[in-house]
Design a protein around this motif. Structure first.
Motif, PDB file in Angstrom:
ATOM      1  N   LEU A 116      -9.108  -8.699   7.661  1.00 52.45           N
ATOM      2  CA  LEU A 116      -7.978  -8.262   8.606  1.00 52.45           C
ATOM      3  C   LEU A 116      -7.562  -6.898   8.544  1.00 52.45           C
ATOM      4  O   LEU A 116      -7.099  -6.384   9.375  1.00 52.45           O
ATOM      5  N   SER A 117      -8.113  -6.128   7.565  1.00 54.10           N
ATOM      6  CA  SER A 117      -7.682  -4.741   7.459  1.00 54.10           C
ATOM      7  C   SER A 117      -8.821  -3.784   7.871  1.00 54.10           C
ATOM      8  O   SER A 117      -8.849  -2.690   7.418  1.00 54.10           O
ATOM      9  N   LEU A 118      -9.904  -4.306   8.280  1.00 52.40           N
ATOM     10  CA  LEU A 118     -11.003  -3.502   8.674  1.00 52.40           C
ATOM     11  C   LEU A 118     -10.870  -2.427   9.719  1.00 52.40           C
ATOM     12  O   LEU A 118     -11.259  -1.415   9.488  1.00 52.40           O
ATOM     13  N   PRO A 119      -9.933  -2.656  10.579  1.00 54.67           N
ATOM     14  CA  PRO A 119      -9.615  -1.464  11.650  1.00 54.67           C
ATOM     15  C   PRO A 119      -9.083  -0.128  10.905  1.00 54.67           C
ATOM     16  O   PRO A 119      -9.288   0.817  11.318  1.00 54.67           O
ATOM     17  N   TYR A 120      -8.243  -0.460   9.915  1.00 54.10           N
ATOM     18  CA  TYR A 120      -7.733   0.574   9.253  1.00 54.10           C
ATOM     19  C   TYR A 120      -8.769   1.669   8.389  1.00 54.10           C
ATOM     20  O   TYR A 120      -8.504   2.619   8.388  1.00 54.10           O
ATOM     21  N   TYR A 121      -9.374   0.852   7.611  1.00 49.60           N
ATOM     22  CA  TYR A 121     -10.296   1.595   7.080  1.00 49.60           C
ATOM     23  C   TYR A 121     -11.627   0.753   6.622  1.00 49.60           C
ATOM     24  O   TYR A 121     -11.812   0.190   5.520  1.00 49.60           O
ATOM     25  N   PRO A 122     -12.435   0.756   7.651  1.00 47.43           N
ATOM     26  CA  PRO A 122     -13.757  -0.172   7.449  1.00 47.43           C
ATOM     27  C   PRO A 122     -14.714   0.068   6.302  1.00 47.43           C
ATOM     28  O   PRO A 122     -15.050  -1.142   5.852  1.00 47.43           O
ATOM     29  N   MET A 123     -14.802   1.341   6.071  1.00 41.22           N
ATOM     30  CA  MET A 123     -16.169   1.427   5.228  1.00 41.22           C
ATOM     31  C   MET A 123     -15.646   0.993   3.779  1.00 41.22           C
ATOM     32  O   MET A 123     -16.389   0.161   2.985  1.00 41.22           O
ATOM     33  N   LEU A 155      -0.534  -5.161  11.342  1.00 43.05           N
ATOM     34  CA  LEU A 155       0.574  -4.921  10.687  1.00 43.05           C
ATOM     35  C   LEU A 155       0.629  -3.473  10.145  1.00 43.05           C
ATOM     36  O   LEU A 155      -0.357  -2.834  10.287  1.00 43.05           O
ATOM     37  N   ASP A 156       1.517  -3.193   9.971  1.00 43.35           N
ATOM     38  CA  ASP A 156       1.598  -1.700   9.372  1.00 43.35           C
ATOM     39  C   ASP A 156       0.860  -1.348   8.243  1.00 43.35           C
ATOM     40  O   ASP A 156       0.797  -2.308   7.519  1.00 43.35           O
ATOM     41  N   THR A 157       0.656  -0.184   7.904  1.00 44.27           N
ATOM     42  CA  THR A 157      -0.102   0.145   6.688  1.00 44.27           C
ATOM     43  C   THR A 157       0.664  -0.233   5.382  1.00 44.27           C
ATOM     44  O   THR A 157       0.186  -0.589   4.595  1.00 44.27           O
ATOM     45  N   THR A 158       2.016   0.086   5.465  1.00 35.95           N
ATOM     46  CA  THR A 158       2.610  -0.325   4.176  1.00 35.95           C
ATOM     47  C   THR A 158       2.771  -1.745   3.896  1.00 35.95           C
ATOM     48  O   THR A 158       2.561  -2.123   2.662  1.00 35.95           O
ATOM     49  N   THR A 159       2.620  -2.597   4.768  1.00 34.31           N
ATOM     50  CA  THR A 159       2.607  -4.213   4.462  1.00 34.31           C
ATOM     51  C   THR A 159       1.196  -4.381   3.888  1.00 34.31           C
ATOM     52  O   THR A 159       1.129  -4.985   3.240  1.00 34.31           O
ATOM     53  N   TRP A 160      -0.159  -3.956   4.678  1.00 31.58           N
ATOM     54  CA  TRP A 160      -1.102  -3.983   4.232  1.00 31.58           C
ATOM     55  C   TRP A 160      -1.342  -3.484   2.687  1.00 31.58           C
ATOM     56  O   TRP A 160      -2.038  -4.313   1.883  1.00 31.58           O
ATOM     57  N   GLY A 161      -0.597  -2.467   2.419  1.00 25.67           N
ATOM     58  CA  GLY A 161      -0.786  -1.832   1.035  1.00 25.67           C
ATOM     59  C   GLY A 161       0.015  -2.757   0.256  1.00 25.67           C
ATOM     60  O   GLY A 161      -0.868  -3.153  -0.941  1.00 25.67           O
ATOM     61  N   TRP A 162       0.981  -3.523   0.343  1.00 28.00           N
ATOM     62  CA  TRP A 162       1.645  -4.272  -0.585  1.00 28.00           C
ATOM     63  C   TRP A 162       0.762  -5.619  -0.524  1.00 28.00           C
ATOM     64  O   TRP A 162       0.580  -6.267  -1.767  1.00 28.00           O
ATOM     65  N   VAL A 163       0.134  -5.934   0.532  1.00 32.84           N
ATOM     66  CA  VAL A 163      -0.762  -7.271   0.318  1.00 32.84           C
ATOM     67  C   VAL A 163      -1.899  -6.961  -0.523  1.00 32.84           C
ATOM     68  O   VAL A 163      -2.331  -7.719  -1.563  1.00 32.84           O
ATOM     69  N   PHE A 178      -6.871   5.403   7.486  1.00 27.91           N
ATOM     70  CA  PHE A 178      -6.741   5.609   8.985  1.00 27.91           C
ATOM     71  C   PHE A 178      -6.122   4.494   9.815  1.00 27.91           C
ATOM     72  O   PHE A 178      -6.551   3.132   9.586  1.00 27.91           O
ATOM     73  N   ALA A 179      -5.049   4.760  10.588  1.00 28.90           N
ATOM     74  CA  ALA A 179      -4.460   3.433  11.524  1.00 28.90           C
ATOM     75  C   ALA A 179      -5.038   3.696  12.804  1.00 28.90           C
ATOM     76  O   ALA A 179      -4.698   4.580  13.676  1.00 28.90           O
ATOM     77  N   GLY A 180      -6.131   2.810  13.366  1.00 22.75           N
ATOM     78  CA  GLY A 180      -6.848   3.000  14.277  1.00 22.75           C
ATOM     79  C   GLY A 180      -6.131   1.977  15.683  1.00 22.75           C
ATOM     80  O   GLY A 180      -4.740   1.923  15.544  1.00 22.75           O
ATOM     81  N   PRO A 181      -6.695   1.906  16.548  1.00 19.72           N
ATOM     82  CA  PRO A 181      -6.088   1.348  17.727  1.00 19.72           C
ATOM     83  C   PRO A 181      -5.470  -0.337  17.340  1.00 19.72           C
ATOM     84  O   PRO A 181      -5.833  -1.032  16.311  1.00 19.72           O
TER      85      PRO A 181
END
Length: 141
Positions: free
Chosen positions: A111-118, A64-72, A55-58
């Motif tokens: 840092l990626s809590l807003p994307y997928y918190p649980m 960062l975009d989800t692809t960047t977070w994915g690679w991290v 989920f990409a929230g506010p």
């Protein structure tokens, strides 16, 4: 009358128990680190694939975009697997690297809590458990 042959020269059981406890803690920490690494790889793969589970929230400060977070997450997961294997074999570098990579996984998931918190909270909790297990393990020299 007691002869010398009756005297036992068995080593005390306490050091053996401590060593087996240290081995158990290190094995659990290594397996937990590999589980955290596998979860990070899965989390990163989902983000890279652009799946709807991610989920990409506010917008927020660390956006960062989800692809960047994915690679991290994928890179951290791969490094975590290597560290887990090193820890499983009892290497000193594996022990220190396990604490370091667990700390980096905590930061990345914070840092990626807003994307997928649980999911991030679960991985953070497991990483804290890994750090605790590795830090409490005191191998005898």
């Amino acid at each position: 009358m007691t002869s010398m042959s009756d005297a036992r020269t068995d080593p005390p059981a306490e050091p053996m128990q401590k060593q087996s406890l240290a081995l158990g803690i290190s094995a659990v920490a290594a397996v937990m680190l590999m589980v955290v690494a596998a979860l990070s790889i899965l989390e990163g793969t989902v983000a890279i694939a652009g799946d709807e589970l991610y989920f990409a929230g506010p917008e927020y400060l660390y956006a960062l975009d989800t692809t960047t977070w994915g690679w991290v997450h994928v890179v951290l997961g791969i490094v975590g697997m290597v560290c887990g294997i090193g820890l499983l074999f009892g290497t000193a570098w594996g022990r220190y690297a396990a604490i370091g990579i667990a700390a980096l996984v905590i930061i990345a998931n914070f840092l990626s809590l807003p994307y997928y918190p649980m999911w991030s909270v679960l991985v953070i909790a497991l990483s804290i458990a890994v750090m605790w297990a590795v830090a409490t393990w005191q191998p005898e020299r």
